[in-house]
Design an enzyme around this catalytic site. Structure first.
Site, PDB file in Angstrom:
ATOM      1  N   ASP A   4      -7.320   2.770 -25.503  1.00 52.69           N
ATOM      2  CA  ASP A   4      -8.224   2.847 -24.368  1.00 52.69           C
ATOM      3  C   ASP A   4      -8.262   4.185 -23.674  1.00 52.69           C
ATOM      4  O   ASP A   4      -7.426   5.028 -23.872  1.00 52.69           O
ATOM      5  CB  ASP A   4      -7.810   1.819 -23.331  1.00 52.69           C
ATOM      6  CG  ASP A   4      -8.242   0.463 -23.778  1.00 52.69           C
ATOM      7  OD1 ASP A   4      -9.308   0.386 -24.379  1.00 52.69           O
ATOM      8  OD2 ASP A   4      -7.496  -0.483 -23.525  1.00 52.69           O
TER       9      ASP A   4
ATOM     10  N   ARG B 203      -2.787  -6.968 -21.384  1.00 51.34           N
ATOM     11  CA  ARG B 203      -3.555  -6.366 -22.479  1.00 51.34           C
ATOM     12  C   ARG B 203      -2.672  -5.746 -23.544  1.00 51.34           C
ATOM     13  O   ARG B 203      -3.107  -5.525 -24.666  1.00 51.34           O
ATOM     14  CB  ARG B 203      -4.525  -5.314 -21.920  1.00 51.34           C
ATOM     15  CG  ARG B 203      -5.566  -5.907 -20.968  1.00 51.34           C
ATOM     16  CD  ARG B 203      -6.493  -4.873 -20.367  1.00 51.34           C
ATOM     17  NE  ARG B 203      -7.398  -4.311 -21.359  1.00 51.34           N
ATOM     18  CZ  ARG B 203      -7.245  -3.151 -21.952  1.00 51.34           C
ATOM     19  NH1 ARG B 203      -6.219  -2.383 -21.632  1.00 51.34           N
ATOM     20  NH2 ARG B 203      -8.101  -2.736 -22.848  1.00 51.34           N
TER      21      ARG B 203
ATOM     22  N   GLU C 114       1.139  -8.593   8.358  1.00 48.65           N
ATOM     23  CA  GLU C 114       1.406  -7.153   8.467  1.00 48.65           C
ATOM     24  C   GLU C 114       2.388  -6.679   7.399  1.00 48.65           C
ATOM     25  O   GLU C 114       2.784  -5.514   7.396  1.00 48.65           O
ATOM     26  CB  GLU C 114       1.945  -6.809   9.854  1.00 48.65           C
ATOM     27  CG  GLU C 114       1.035  -7.196  10.998  1.00 48.65           C
ATOM     28  CD  GLU C 114      -0.359  -6.604  10.845  1.00 48.65           C
ATOM     29  OE1 GLU C 114      -0.459  -5.371  10.723  1.00 48.65           O
ATOM     30  OE2 GLU C 114      -1.331  -7.376  10.851  1.00 48.65           O
TER      31      GLU C 114
ATOM     32  N   PRO D  82       0.814  -1.219   0.000  1.00 47.87           N
ATOM     33  CA  PRO D  82       0.000   0.000   0.000  1.00 47.87           C
ATOM     34  C   PRO D  82       0.852   1.275   0.000  1.00 47.87           C
ATOM     35  O   PRO D  82       0.334   2.343  -0.318  1.00 47.87           O
ATOM     36  CB  PRO D  82      -0.846  -0.106   1.287  1.00 47.87           C
ATOM     37  CG  PRO D  82      -0.399  -1.324   2.008  1.00 47.87           C
ATOM     38  CD  PRO D  82       0.549  -2.085   1.146  1.00 47.87           C
TER      39      PRO D  82
HETATM   40  C1  4G4 Z   1       2.877  -5.114   2.139  1.00 47.40           C
HETATM   41  C2  4G4 Z   1       2.776  -4.528   3.382  1.00 47.40           C
HETATM   42  C3  4G4 Z   1      -1.043  -3.846  -1.698  1.00 47.40           C
HETATM   43  C4  4G4 Z   1       1.776  -5.780   1.596  1.00 47.40           C
HETATM   44  C5  4G4 Z   1       1.585  -4.616   4.069  1.00 47.40           C
HETATM   45  C6  4G4 Z   1      -0.885  -4.804  -0.713  1.00 47.40           C
HETATM   46  C7  4G4 Z   1      -2.948  -3.004  -0.536  1.00 47.40           C
HETATM   47  C8  4G4 Z   1      -2.081  -2.926  -1.616  1.00 47.40           C
HETATM   48  C9  4G4 Z   1       0.579  -5.890   2.285  1.00 47.40           C
HETATM   49  C10 4G4 Z   1       0.484  -5.293   3.537  1.00 47.40           C
HETATM   50  C11 4G4 Z   1      -1.783  -4.821   0.361  1.00 47.40           C
HETATM   51  C12 4G4 Z   1      -2.283  -1.894  -2.678  1.00 47.40           C
HETATM   52  C13 4G4 Z   1      -1.193  -6.622   4.744  1.00 47.40           C
HETATM   53  C14 4G4 Z   1      -1.243  -4.179   4.838  1.00 47.40           C
HETATM   54  C15 4G4 Z   1      -0.585  -6.593   1.642  1.00 47.40           C
HETATM   55  N1  4G4 Z   1      -2.792  -3.918   0.406  1.00 47.40           N
HETATM   56  N2  4G4 Z   1      -2.994  -0.801  -2.384  1.00 47.40           N
HETATM   57  N3  4G4 Z   1      -1.695  -5.696   1.427  1.00 47.40           N
HETATM   58  N4  4G4 Z   1      -0.699  -5.369   4.283  1.00 47.40           N
HETATM   59  O1  4G4 Z   1      -1.778  -2.051  -3.777  1.00 47.40           O
END
Ligand code: 4G4
Length: 256
Positions: free
Chosen positions: A168, A153, A116, A88
């Site tokens: 697209d 794609r 986590e 994230p």
């Molecule tokens: C790495 C660190 C990607 C991966 C923490 C992965 C959302 C996205 C993860 C986590 C993800 C995105 C478990 C919080 C796996 N969540 N927005 N989760 N978590 O691309």
């Protein structure tokens, strides 16, 4: 093109990539999907792949040993691949990045985290940290699948002959115009007459104007980076006038 997923849930990847356009492309050998499961590299009695965080606090983090052993295996399957970690806090993915990944000619290895997240020493092995948007998921599998889908794609032959990924939405920073099929009237709602006229120049203008309208309404910030074409100025002003008229009319109907 090869896609290798390092994941504790390989069935998620295999089941999601077996269908529709991706499934057909895999069958035709246009892309290959492989999974490497870090659990297969666990050596202890419990086959553990995660551990508590150093420094304390709740939650578990993916251990470097098993994950990096899986990465070694993935690199043997795809030696020239780019390694992308889904997180994230990665770079938010956009269509131009998708296009560049496809054009790079490199295979992709996806690091899919759970719990986590990753021990930092796993992340240090990644060439890229990517995010599919500002939200948190339970794992990196769905984002990795999204990215494979978006990249695939662009592989020649994956989409049908008539359509190309370059045409697209987003390619020129505008949203897609509305599309219709038969019936011409459905529950009192009709297909715009111009689309039935057979006048391809007029239809082209209508579509461009509706692209501008959709972008103006839903993603106005995209207008700053759009590529203006000959005739866009006139279409834009006419569209803007229609939109203003519409909101004046809506305001009046609210007064009464
Ligand atoms: C790495 C660190 C990607 C991966 C923490 C992965 C959302 C996205 C993860 C986590 C993800 C995105 C478990 C919080 C796996 N969540 N927005 N989760 N978590 O691309």
């Amino acid at each position: 093109m090869k896609f290798v997923f390092i994941t504790l849930f390989p069935e998620m990847i295999r089941s999601a990539s077996a269908w529709s356009i991706l499934g057909r492309a895999a069958q035709e050998g246009l892309l290959t999907v492989d999974c490497v499961d870090p659990r297969d590299y666990a050596t202890d009695r419990h086959r553990s792949v995660d551990d508590t965080t150093c420094g304390g606090g709740a939650g578990m983090v993916l251990k470097p040993q098993t994950f990096l052993a899986a990465l070694d295996r993935a690199r043997k399957l795809a030696p020239d691949a780019l390694v992308a970690a889904l997180t994230p806090v990665g770079e938010p993915l956009h269509q131009d990045r998708v296009c560049r990944l496809a054009r790079s000619g490199r295979d992709l290895i996806f690091l899919c985290g759970h719990y986590e997240g990753f021990d930092e020493r796993i992340l240090e092995e990644a060439d890229l940290r990517l995010s599919i948007g500002d939200f948190v998921l339970t794992g990196g599998e769905l984002p990795a699948l999204c990215i494979m889908d978006a990249v695939a794609r662009f592989i020649p032959g994956v989409l049908g002959k008539q359509v190309s990924a370059e045409e697209d939405s987003f390619q020129d920073s505008l949203l897609e115009y509305p599309q219709y099929t038969r019936p011409v009237e459905y529950q009192g709602k009709t297909v715009p007459e111009i689309l039935l006229s057979g006048d391809h120049a007029k239809i082209g203008q209508w579509r461009r104007k509706e692209s501008l309208r959709a972008t103006f309404r839903h993603r106005p910030e995209l207008l700053r980076s759009m590529q203006w074409q000959k005739g866009d100025g006139k279409l834009f002003l006419a569209m803007e006038e229609e939109e203003k008229e519409k909101s004046r009319a809506a305001g009046k109907s609210q007064e009464s």
